[in-house]
Design an enzyme around this catalytic site. Structure first.
Site, short mmCIF file in Angstrom:
data_model
loop_
_atom_site.label_atom_id
_atom_site.label_comp_id
_atom_site.label_asym_id
_atom_site.label_seq_id
_atom_site.Cartn_x
_atom_site.Cartn_y
_atom_site.Cartn_z
N ASP A 1 -0.29 -8.24 8.23
CA ASP A 1 0.12 -8.06 6.83
C ASP A 1 0.82 -9.33 6.35
OD1 ASP A 1 0.55 -5.21 5.03
OD2 ASP A 1 1.62 -7.00 4.35
N ASP B 1 -6.49 -1.55 4.71
CA ASP B 1 -5.95 -0.92 3.49
C ASP B 1 -5.33 -2.01 2.62
OD1 ASP B 1 -5.46 1.35 1.94
OD2 ASP B 1 -3.49 1.72 2.81
N LYS C 1 -10.67 -0.66 2.42
CA LYS C 1 -10.37 -0.26 1.04
C LYS C 1 -10.98 -1.29 0.10
CE LYS C 1 -6.04 -0.34 -0.76
NZ LYS C 1 -4.80 0.43 -0.91
#
Ligand code: SAM
Length: 196
Positions: A68, A108, A148
């Site tokens: 991330d 995601d 996603k």
């Protein structure tokens, strides 16, 4: 705004100890297309604040690498990498900790939304392309990818382009995904690596 956030899944996540309401999207996806299993080796992209990671840890993964832009929880397991998935240096760091490779890529990830549909769609496709370009060399034969994407004009061509590398491709919108959001999840299953 605050009231809207405190929807049923938000409350449920608080009660069940998940780090975010997003946990239920992964639970919903897995219910429909079983993708999670004990001993799996997973690359999770866009992992912060950690709802999906919580769900993955319940399934006893053999390896879990979380990437991330934001800092992770700083533990040895799962392995947290702070980096941008569209950059080569991030993939070099993933390579160092991946072992033989991954059974599952989960993403995601989404950059801060601007509210302008075309721009958000473009940013989302950009992240998805960066991930798909790294299946070869990181994803094991037979592996699965869940991404996603903010749906738009490029979604159809995107799926067409990459589905040739897999036996199956699906698009799903989990019940826990807000209906007003244009996010969808694309699933590619049973990766066929190119013949060398
Ligand atoms: N799945 C998470 C959960 O269950 O809590 C929620 C993910 S949140 C919707 C999206 C995340 O994607 C953000 O934490 C953001 O920092 C990350 N992100 C956005 N662009 C990224 C990029 N290029 N590389 C890595 N992470 C990215």
């Amino acid at each position: 705004m605050m009231e809207k956030r405190k929807d049923i899944y938000y409350k449920k996540a608080k009660k069940q100890g998940y780090s975010s309401r997003a946990a239920y999207k992964l639970i919903d996806i897995d219910r429909k297309f079983p993708i999670l299993f004990s001993g799996m080796r997973v690359l999770e992209i866009g992992s912060s604040p950690g709802g999906w990671t919580d769900v993955l840890m319940e399934r006893n993964p053999a390896n879990l690498v979380c990437v991330d832009l934001s800092a992770g929880k700083g533990s040895d397991f799962p392995i947290n990498i702070r980096g941008d998935i569209t950059r080569d240096e991030t993939w070099n760091r993933i390579r160092e900790v991946m072992g033989d490779g991954f059974d599952l890529f989960l993403s995601d990830a989404m950059a801060h939304t601007s509210g302008q549909h075309d721009r958000d769609h473009g940013a989302s496709v950009n992240i998805c392309n960066a991930i798909m370009e790294h299946c070869n060399g990181f994803l094991l034969p037979g592996g699965t990818v869940v991404l996603k994407q903010f749906q738009g004009d490029m979604t159809g061509p995107f799926v067409e382009k990459y589905k040739k590398m897999f036996r199956k491709a699906y698009i799903t919108k989990p019940p826990s995904s807000r209906s007003e959001s244009s996010e969808i999840y694309i699933i590619f299953s049973r990766f066929i690596p190119p013949v060398e």
